[in-house]
Design an enzyme around this catalytic site. Structure first.
Site, short mmCIF file in Angstrom:
data_model
loop_
_atom_site.label_atom_id
_atom_site.label_comp_id
_atom_site.label_asym_id
_atom_site.label_seq_id
_atom_site.Cartn_x
_atom_site.Cartn_y
_atom_site.Cartn_z
N THR A 74 0.84 -1.18 0.00
CA THR A 74 0.00 0.00 0.00
C THR A 74 0.88 1.24 0.00
OG1 THR A 74 -1.97 1.02 0.99
CG2 THR A 74 -0.25 0.27 2.50
N CYS A 180 -2.69 -3.26 -2.81
CA CYS A 180 -3.36 -4.39 -2.16
C CYS A 180 -3.48 -5.60 -3.08
CB CYS A 180 -4.73 -3.99 -1.62
SG CYS A 180 -4.66 -2.63 -0.44
#
Length: 222
Positions: A74, A180
């Site tokens: 992320t 992700c």
């Protein structure tokens, strides 16, 4: 009582991690109150415990920090509200999946303050926004962009790490990773959706939504 702290400026990631771990241990020992910590980080990528090397597209662009939270790669950076949650999950039912759902519900309730409909998807942790104004996906389904990521870790049933909500980050910075691990969907922010929202607006909405999701908030803040 839940303590709230809002940090000004940009907080070093490793310093934040060390603080969270120490606070989580203190909460587990009964020596500190639960804590919600609101902050921003300088531009960086984090690699969760499930991160795949091939999802790091630009390894030299920003610092890359291995992280003990769940999830994959992320991005964190200015304009993104980081919400670190140090809460006693043991005292809140000992159900990790239910706790993650509560975090998602908290984000959704916060977004609703601004007229944004956040949604969850099976198999995709985080909060998503449908973008009917964009061309549909190859399978004909409406485009969906991620507006908030969630990744936590538990130690002695106390959580740390938490949530990131895109308020006004540089969305191009997400191009250095597969966020992700999901390549078929994009990312968005409140400002990208056309909302003139500032960080203080989001912080107020987070405070107002907390009690509805987690119960009475007899909180102290600074």
């Amino acid at each position: 009582m839940v303590e709230w702290i809002t940090s000004e400026g940009l907080t070093d990631y490793r310093a934040a991690e060390a603080f969270m771990e120490a606070r989580a241990e203190a909460i587990a020992r009964g020596e500190a109150e639960e804590l919600i910590w609101l902050l921003e980080h300088p531009p960086l990528y984090t690699a969760g415990t499930s991160a795949r090397r091939e999802d790091l597209i630009a390894p030299d662009r920003f610092p890359v920090h291995p992280s003990k939270r769940g999830g994959q790669y992320t991005y964190h950076g200015p304009g993104q509200r980081i919400v670190y949650v140090m809460l006693d999950v043991g005292a809140r039912g000992r159900d990790v999946r239910a706790f993650v759902r509560q975090l998602e519900e908290w984000v959704i309730a916060t977004l609703a303050h601004f007229g944004v409909k956040g949604e969850t998807r099976e198999g995709r942790v985080g909060v998503w926004v449908v973008r009917p104004e964009k061309p549909p996906a190859p399978d004909g389904s409406p485009r969906e962009d991620k507006i908030a990521a969630i990744g936590i870790r538990l130690r002695r049933w106390v959580s740390f790490h938490g949530i990131s909500i895109n308020v006004e980050p540089d969305l191009e910075h997400f191009s250095g990773i597969v966020p992700c691990g999901i390549a078929e969907h994009g990312v968005t922010s409140l400002v990208d959706l056309g909302l003139p929202v500032c960080m203080e607006d989001v912080d107020l909405a987070l405070r107002e939504s907390f009690e509805a999701v987690f119960g009475q908030d007899d909180s102290a803040g600074r």
